[in-house]
Design an enzyme around this catalytic site. Structure first.
Site, PDB file in Angstrom:
ATOM      1  CE1 TYR A 293      39.547  30.800  38.942  1.00  0.00           C
ATOM      2  CE2 TYR A 293      40.138  32.183  40.348  1.00  0.00           C
ATOM      3  CZ  TYR A 293      39.550  31.364  39.478  1.00  0.00           C
ATOM      4  OH  TYR A 293      39.008  32.569  39.231  1.00  0.00           O
ATOM      5  CE  LYS A 294      40.874  29.652  35.337  1.00  0.00           C
ATOM      6  NZ  LYS A 294      39.475  28.819  35.586  1.00  0.00           N
TER       7      LYS A 294
ATOM      8  CG  PHE B 219      35.063  33.119  31.553  1.00  0.00           C
ATOM      9  CD1 PHE B 219      34.951  31.409  31.870  1.00  0.00           C
ATOM     10  CD2 PHE B 219      34.733  33.937  32.654  1.00  0.00           C
ATOM     11  CE1 PHE B 219      34.638  31.175  32.765  1.00  0.00           C
ATOM     12  CE2 PHE B 219      33.856  33.278  34.167  1.00  0.00           C
ATOM     13  CZ  PHE B 219      34.556  32.283  33.402  1.00  0.00           C
TER      14      PHE B 219
ATOM     15  CG  ASP C 259      40.410  36.366  31.331  1.00  0.00           C
ATOM     16  OD1 ASP C 259      41.526  36.067  31.846  1.00  0.00           O
ATOM     17  OD2 ASP C 259      38.975  36.604  31.728  1.00  0.00           O
TER      18      ASP C 259
ATOM     19  NE  ARG D  52      36.132  23.544  31.750  1.00  0.00           N
ATOM     20  CZ  ARG D  52      36.801  24.873  32.546  1.00  0.00           C
ATOM     21  NH1 ARG D  52      37.176  26.141  31.726  1.00  0.00           N
ATOM     22  NH2 ARG D  52      36.523  25.303  33.518  1.00  0.00           N
TER      23      ARG D  52
END
Lengths: 405, 405
Positions: free
Chosen positions: A230-231, A128, A205, A379
């Site tokens: 937050y996912k 990322f 991560d 996605r």
């Protein structure tokens, strides 16, 4: 084949889903919305909305500064709960605070400063962006070399793929457990072993893994880890991230942002920095009470569902999505940008198409919400806790009709 | 004298207060509570409660990831509004994000890295702990010397007091504008000039100034500043902090935490860090939407009141408090730990007493809420926007009866 991929079949899968009832625990004002971006921003649960209203009105509005007595231990308390429910981490190793990027910086700096004679940081080209930028900045600042493993844009990262890059010059190796782009699951236990055999430290991560995959930090003997909430943890936009430091490594690691929330006897306000001996040293400033409450509620619901059942449903949802792709979309110019083997695939699926950006906008206009990632990825992240098989069916059906136009 | 210090006199002051009506804009469930800790955690406004409920329910719960289009510019947008309303800063120089400590770290590191040939950081022994610890850590990491000015624990920091410490070896000078302990206002314009004449950069912590004192960053030619929003800005526990970087300094300053929110064309996710040219380079990770909304509402209300009127009322409230101290408390073992000259005093007052810790607990038990700061300070922070003169009177009356026991 048609029968197995009909909408009626999707309904049957929902009827048989032991987690189906959990969807009712979420705020769903528009039942026609097909939400496929749980891997970017998770849904709001009813309990979270209520908890936040209480924190705002009663704890802040009514209790005012007096409530700090309750809020002060939250970063460690919520961290312990997160560790137990979702990370395979015993207490005293996780805190929730700051952003994922700030936590990456603290953890990466702590690792490289602990091995000053080693001059190399390793990451991979598909990691990322913020993960890559953080170590790029640290390498520049400390005069170290950044060694980039070229990883597979679709398949998982294996120990074999990274072994050439990891030698006695390496201080820190950092990868994502589940790829944000492809959803591929890196082989965390094997890579962690490899890193340790070279005498280096590893930082994982977990942003796309936490809440969707049973992470086993202690069992894998991971040194350091970070991730967002937050996912799949459903803690809301910009909710605080977490970090993990293995208890065995804590005495030798010191993070670089010396703040008063990491200070022993904080309110004695001593003249020199004298950090807490444990994980609290990794705290820096005042943590957001609202965000911490949301993390707490989010993980409670996931714990109730059980991470193994969530994983099982995640596999079923993404496998169903890929089956629909194969039946309908392959012939329309799509290809699967994620591993086909569910054992190495997280809870989202990337579908690649030259017109992905345009198709994403068109889907959103029709009430189907995935996201777009450059250059050609759509996605789909059907969060297992709140997504139905019919949602997956409807999303693919909408995409097929758009792409066929 | 008695007449002037009677409760009736306090009521008259409230009747004549042009800002009195603003108290009704706050959530006050317990009207008997005498809240004197606005300098630690500000009150919840009705508008903030409503705004947060909308952000949570509609923007997150309903809009989900689609709302990120709105949220993305908030750190800069709210920063610009904060700059205009409260900091004397033109647009493009302020962002709201991260904690005060993380912002201190970013700004301090940017300054010392811009002047690598200079090997000294200057701060003062009475500075807030986290400010001292951050530069202590940076000095250790970069091999620099930390030079501590011994400042007056009661009176304000002047250019004269710090001039001996500032020479051509100094890269960075950092102080607090308003002292957390004494409430003394440092002479920001004169000290900033002095620092610049030595060729160094200055970083001001505005945490106890913002929202209570008309800060003039641009006019004072300040290089860097940070501050929190949970005190006089009323943005709630752990709300995001702000940082200011003077536009003229932005091209030469680079902060060390390289994150994707500081990246040019963030969602292109380029292979190497290529920072935004302006203030956005100082952003790091995902900012908390809830906290940003609360900052926005908080500063709106302060802007409506007007910082000059807030300052004027702050002077009147603290002067009244000191008058009551002189009449009632001086003979009971108290002394004023803040400047008597209102021109060098912020919006809180420290009263010093050997039994301050115990008295603070006893006050809170009786519904009067100040706070305690080691070793002997009772801090009273009657936030001008929501505090009445009768609150000050009741607080001092309660303290007098407790101390006389």
């Amino acid at each position: 084949v048609t029968e197995r991929l009909s909408r009626a079949a999707a309904e049957q899968l929902d009827d048989a889903d032991p987690l189906a009832g959990l969807r009712d625990r979420f705020v769903i004002d528009d039942p026609s919305l097909v939400y496929m971006d749980g891997n970017s921003l998770g849904r709001l649960s009813i309990a979270t909305e209520q908890r936040l209203a209480r924190v705002i009105r009663q704890e802040w509005g009514g209790g005012l500064v007096r409530t700090w007595e309750d809020w002060l231990p939250w970063p460690g308390l919520v961290g312990d709960r997160l560790g137990e429910a979702l990370l395979g981490a015993a207490p005293g190793q996780v805190v929730v605070s700051d952003s994922t990027t700030v936590n990456l910086y603290k953890c990466a700096a702590a690792a490289i400063d602990a091995l000053p004679e080693r001059r190399v940081i390793v990451t991979d080209s598909e990691n990322f962006p913020t993960d890559r930028y953080v170590v790029e900045g640290l390498a520049r600042e400390r005069g170290l070399t950044l060694r980039m493993v070229r990883s597979d844009p679709v398949g998982p990262l294996t120990a074999e793929m990274v072994s050439d890059a990891i030698d006695g010059d390496v201080a820190l190796v950092t990868f994502s457990h589940v790829s944000f782009a492809s959803s591929a699951i890196a082989d965390m236990p094997a890579i962690t072993d490899l890193v340790h055999r070279a005498g280096a430290l590893v930082l994982w991560d977990l942003s796309h893994a936490v809440g969707s995959y049973p992470v086993e930090l202690d069992a894998s003997n991971v040194d350091l880890a970070v991730g967002c909430t937050y996912k799949y943890v459903n803690a809301g936009p910009g909710a605080p991230a977490f970090l993990y430091v293995n208890r065995a490594r804590q005495p030798e690691l010191r993070q670089p942002i010396w703040g008063w929330f990491g200070q022993r006897d904080q309110f004695e306000m001593g003249p020199a920095y004298d950090p807490e001996p444990g994980i609290a040293q990794f705290l820096v400033g005042t943590s957001p009470a609202l965000g911490l409450a949301a993390v707490d509620e989010g993980l409670k619901l996931l714990a109730e569902a059980g991470i193994d059942r969530l994983r099982e449903k995640g596999v079923a949802l993404t496998s169903f999505l890929i089956d629909l792709h194969d039946a309908w979309l392959a012939e329309l110019g799509f290809r699967v940008g994620s591993p086909r083997d569910p054992a190495t695939r997280g809870s989202h699926v990337a579908l690649r198409h030259p017109e992905a950006r345009k198709l994403c906008a068109a889907l959103i206009e029709r009430g189907v919400v995935p996201d777009f990632r450059t250059p050609d990825r759509l996605r789909f992240g059907p969060a297992p806790i709140s997504t139905r098989f019919v949602d997956v069916w409807d999303a693919m059906d909408c995409l097929r009709s758009l792409a066929a136009q």
